[in-house]
Design a protein around this motif. Structure first.
Motif, PDB file in Angstrom:
ATOM      1  N   UNK A 238      57.574  25.743  46.371  1.00 47.43           N
ATOM      2  CA  UNK A 238      58.512  25.049  47.252  1.00 47.43           C
ATOM      3  C   UNK A 238      59.473  26.012  47.930  1.00 47.43           C
ATOM      4  N   UNK A 239      59.012  27.229  48.099  1.00 44.14           N
ATOM      5  CA  UNK A 239      59.867  28.223  48.715  1.00 44.14           C
ATOM      6  C   UNK A 239      60.436  29.170  47.674  1.00 44.14           C
ATOM      7  N   UNK A 240      61.239  30.085  48.132  1.00 45.27           N
ATOM      8  CA  UNK A 240      61.812  31.089  47.240  1.00 45.27           C
ATOM      9  C   UNK A 240      63.334  31.074  47.262  1.00 45.27           C
ATOM     10  N   UNK A 241      63.926  31.027  48.443  1.00 48.54           N
ATOM     11  CA  UNK A 241      65.380  31.103  48.543  1.00 48.54           C
ATOM     12  C   UNK A 241      65.986  29.767  48.964  1.00 48.54           C
ATOM     13  N   UNK A 242      67.181  29.488  48.434  1.00 47.07           N
ATOM     14  CA  UNK A 242      67.940  28.301  48.837  1.00 47.07           C
ATOM     15  C   UNK A 242      69.415  28.618  48.608  1.00 47.07           C
ATOM     16  N   UNK A 243      70.188  28.587  49.669  1.00 42.45           N
ATOM     17  CA  UNK A 243      71.610  28.923  49.545  1.00 42.45           C
ATOM     18  C   UNK A 243      72.378  27.788  48.870  1.00 42.45           C
ATOM     19  N   UNK A 355      71.127  34.473  39.550  1.00 44.96           N
ATOM     20  CA  UNK A 355      70.096  34.608  40.574  1.00 44.96           C
ATOM     21  C   UNK A 355      69.494  33.258  40.946  1.00 44.96           C
ATOM     22  N   UNK A 356      69.378  32.366  39.937  1.00 42.52           N
ATOM     23  CA  UNK A 356      68.793  31.039  40.177  1.00 42.52           C
ATOM     24  C   UNK A 356      69.601  30.259  41.210  1.00 42.52           C
ATOM     25  N   UNK A 357      70.893  30.549  41.320  1.00 38.20           N
ATOM     26  CA  UNK A 357      71.718  29.891  42.332  1.00 38.20           C
ATOM     27  C   UNK A 357      71.124  30.067  43.729  1.00 38.20           C
ATOM     28  N   UNK A 358      70.422  31.170  43.930  1.00 38.97           N
ATOM     29  CA  UNK A 358      69.887  31.486  45.255  1.00 38.97           C
ATOM     30  C   UNK A 358      68.367  31.338  45.348  1.00 38.97           C
ATOM     31  N   UNK A 359      67.702  31.229  44.190  1.00 37.47           N
ATOM     32  CA  UNK A 359      66.242  31.057  44.207  1.00 37.47           C
ATOM     33  C   UNK A 359      65.840  29.824  43.391  1.00 37.47           C
ATOM     34  N   UNK A 360      66.615  28.767  43.539  1.00 38.30           N
ATOM     35  CA  UNK A 360      66.357  27.555  42.749  1.00 38.30           C
ATOM     36  C   UNK A 360      64.940  27.008  42.888  1.00 38.30           C
ATOM     37  N   UNK A 361      64.270  27.109  44.042  1.00 36.20           N
ATOM     38  CA  UNK A 361      62.911  26.553  44.135  1.00 36.20           C
ATOM     39  C   UNK A 361      61.914  27.162  43.166  1.00 36.20           C
ATOM     40  N   UNK A 362      62.169  28.413  42.724  1.00 35.05           N
ATOM     41  CA  UNK A 362      61.203  29.082  41.856  1.00 35.05           C
ATOM     42  C   UNK A 362      61.134  28.431  40.479  1.00 35.05           C
ATOM     43  N   UNK A 363      62.190  27.690  40.098  1.00 36.28           N
ATOM     44  CA  UNK A 363      62.194  27.036  38.789  1.00 36.28           C
ATOM     45  C   UNK A 363      61.090  25.998  38.678  1.00 36.28           C
ATOM     46  N   UNK A 364      60.611  25.499  39.817  1.00 39.22           N
ATOM     47  CA  UNK A 364      59.552  24.492  39.803  1.00 39.22           C
ATOM     48  C   UNK A 364      58.176  25.111  39.551  1.00 39.22           C
ATOM     49  N   UNK A 365      58.099  26.425  39.505  1.00 41.49           N
ATOM     50  CA  UNK A 365      56.827  27.095  39.270  1.00 41.49           C
ATOM     51  C   UNK A 365      56.521  27.272  37.791  1.00 41.49           C
ATOM     52  N   UNK A 366      57.475  26.932  36.914  1.00 39.45           N
ATOM     53  CA  UNK A 366      57.269  27.082  35.469  1.00 39.45           C
ATOM     54  C   UNK A 366      57.182  25.689  34.847  1.00 39.45           C
ATOM     55  N   UNK A 367      55.954  25.155  34.674  1.00 41.29           N
ATOM     56  CA  UNK A 367      55.807  23.814  34.092  1.00 41.29           C
ATOM     57  C   UNK A 367      56.175  23.798  32.618  1.00 41.29           C
ATOM     58  N   UNK A 368      56.423  22.625  32.077  1.00 42.57           N
ATOM     59  CA  UNK A 368      56.831  22.504  30.675  1.00 42.57           C
ATOM     60  C   UNK A 368      55.771  23.041  29.729  1.00 42.57           C
TER      61      UNK A 368
END
Length: 458
Positions: A238-243, A355-368
């Motif tokens: 879902x992308x990499x960066x999000x301000x 760092x997650x503050x700026x790359x929050x979309x990457x958290x969706x790449x790690x499934x449970x």
């Protein structure tokens, strides 16, 4: 001809660079039998095991009317602040974040259940943090930790291990709620992708750890995440960066109503939060430190006072940021299992949450099902505390097992500790061993039983 001896040459070859040397010296990395690479991998492992909190916490508080975007920022900041404080100050490999259990209480009991406004709820979190810190710095919390009987201390570690197993297994559907008559849980759908990947991932961790492959747990998490991205339609890039947005009308920064938290309606909830945090978070810290072999010869946590203060201060910050009460995450044990032994592990976690503050979309790449094998592996490792129970003192050992079993049966660490204390005291009296009971143990038992009998328990 050189006048250096072979020993001198070896020392020069092994001498770290200036930057690495300062890092090693500050965190006592070599002294604790670790290295920078191992600490960084451990931090990354812990982070991946607990990054789900940036999704779960905003979702839970969002159901109570909190702005989810604002809570996401608060969750990241609390985890970053608390983990950096734990790492730089206490020098322990424990990560701090918004506690899931206390988040549920804040959202569903305080706001939705009692109709408390969001500013007052945040005021309650802030006030809870202040009281929690006062109890810690005055030594009362350390006194409680000191008077934790050996059996119950080890039992808490066993119980948290079982709890981790249940959380991970339930999260991927390996075990699920039983709607039919009988026991409350049953085996899930073995043919489902999350279940298969979790079991195979757990087996892979067994093999990699047996072969002593560096970062084996992290490799499994990355490999399964990559597999999910390719074959699981629910895992999407879902992308990499999000301000992040720190201001605006939705911001929760500094919006807490502290005076409102002093109302007769809210104060009991503040005390319930404090009591739960005292025994829940303290038990978790003791269990993780034990699993990482960070106890002194008397069984006390190395720099335990600083560790206890770090998570209580983080709760104060959480009230200001707009989140729920903070605590050491039991997922920290994933990092210690990966070799983390110093505060550098926690620092890595803290920096990653920033760092997650700026790359929050990457958290969706790690499934449970990518992190579940790590949590189940850690849970299994923590069951080794059974070997530390002294069955020559059967009352102490069996009380510890009561504590362990009921932590997982009730899904509540404090409940297990309370039942363990109750069985220990009553067992000592019936066995004629009342002289083995200290005033501290009896007092703690009375406080815990009264806490539950009065209906204040979360």
């Amino acid at each position: 001809m050189s006048d250096k001896t072979p020993s001198d040459v070896q020392q020069i070859e092994n001498r770290p660079t200036t930057g690495a040397g300062k890092l090693d010296s500050y965190f006592s990395i070599t002294a604790r039998g670790s290295n920078v690479r191992q600490e960084v991998l451990a931090g990354l492992t812990t982070f991946l095991a607990m990054v789900y909190s940036v999704i779960v916490v905003p979702s839970m508080l969002g159901a109570a009317g909190f702005d989810q975007g604002a809570v996401f920022i608060a969750t990241c900041l609390v985890a970053a602040f608390g983990s950096l404080l734990m790492g730089f100050w206490a020098n322990l490999p424990m990560a701090i974040g918004c506690a899931i259990s206390l988040t549920a209480f804040t959202a569903f009991s305080l706001v939705l259940g009692q109709g408390v406004s969001i500013p007052v709820a945040l005021g309650a979190v802030f006030l809870m943090g202040v009281v929690f810190t006062a109890i810690t710095v005055t030594g009362l919390r350390q006194w409680i930790l000191t008077h934790l009987p050996t059996g119950i201390a080890h039992g808490t570690g066993i119980g948290i291990g079982l709890f981790l197993l249940l959380i991970a297994a339930n999260g991927v559907g390996l075990v699920e709620k039983n709607a039919a008559a009988g026991l409350p849980v049953k085996f899930g759908d073995f043919t489902s992708l999350p279940v298969i990947m979790s079991v195979l991932g757990l087996a892979a961790i067994f093999g990699l750890e047996k072969r002593r492959v560096p970062g084996g747990i992290l490799l499994v998490i990355i490999a399964i995440s990559g597999f999910g991205l390719i074959f699981d339609p629910n895992v999407q890039y879902q992308g990499l960066f999000a301000m992040p947005s720190f201001g605006g009308e939705s911001s929760l920064f500094g919006t807490m109503d502290i005076m409102g938290a002093f109302s007769p309606l809210v104060l009991p909830s503040v005390l319930a939060l404090v009591m739960t945090a005292i025994f829940d978070a303290t038990g978790t810290i003791r269990a993780v430190a034990g699993q990482a072999n960070l106890l002194d010869k008397d069984g006390n946590i190395i720099d335990g006072g600083k560790a206890l203060t770090s998570d209580s201060v983080a709760s104060i910050a959480s009230g200001f940021f707009g989140g729920s009460p903070a605590a050491v995450y039991i997922e920290s044990a994933a990092g210690t299992a990966a070799g983390g032994k110093t505060g550098l592990t926690a620092v890595v976690v803290g920096l990653l949450f920033l760092l997650v503050l700026f790359i929050s979309p990457i958290s969706y790449l790690v499934p449970s099902y990518a992190t579940a094998p790590a949590l189940m592996y850690v849970g299994l490792l923590m069951l080794s505390n059974v070997s530390k129970l002294d069955f020559a003192d059967s009352v102490d050992a069996l009380s510890g097992l009561v504590c362990a079993v009921f932590i997982v049966l009730t899904a509540n660490i404090v409940t297990g500790i309370m039942l363990g204390f109750l069985c220990l005291v009553c067992g000592r009296v019936v066995a004629g061993e009342w002289k083995k009971l200290s005033f501290g143990i009896v007092l703690l038992t009375l406080v815990l039983v009264g806490f539950y009998a009065g209906g204040w328990a979360i």
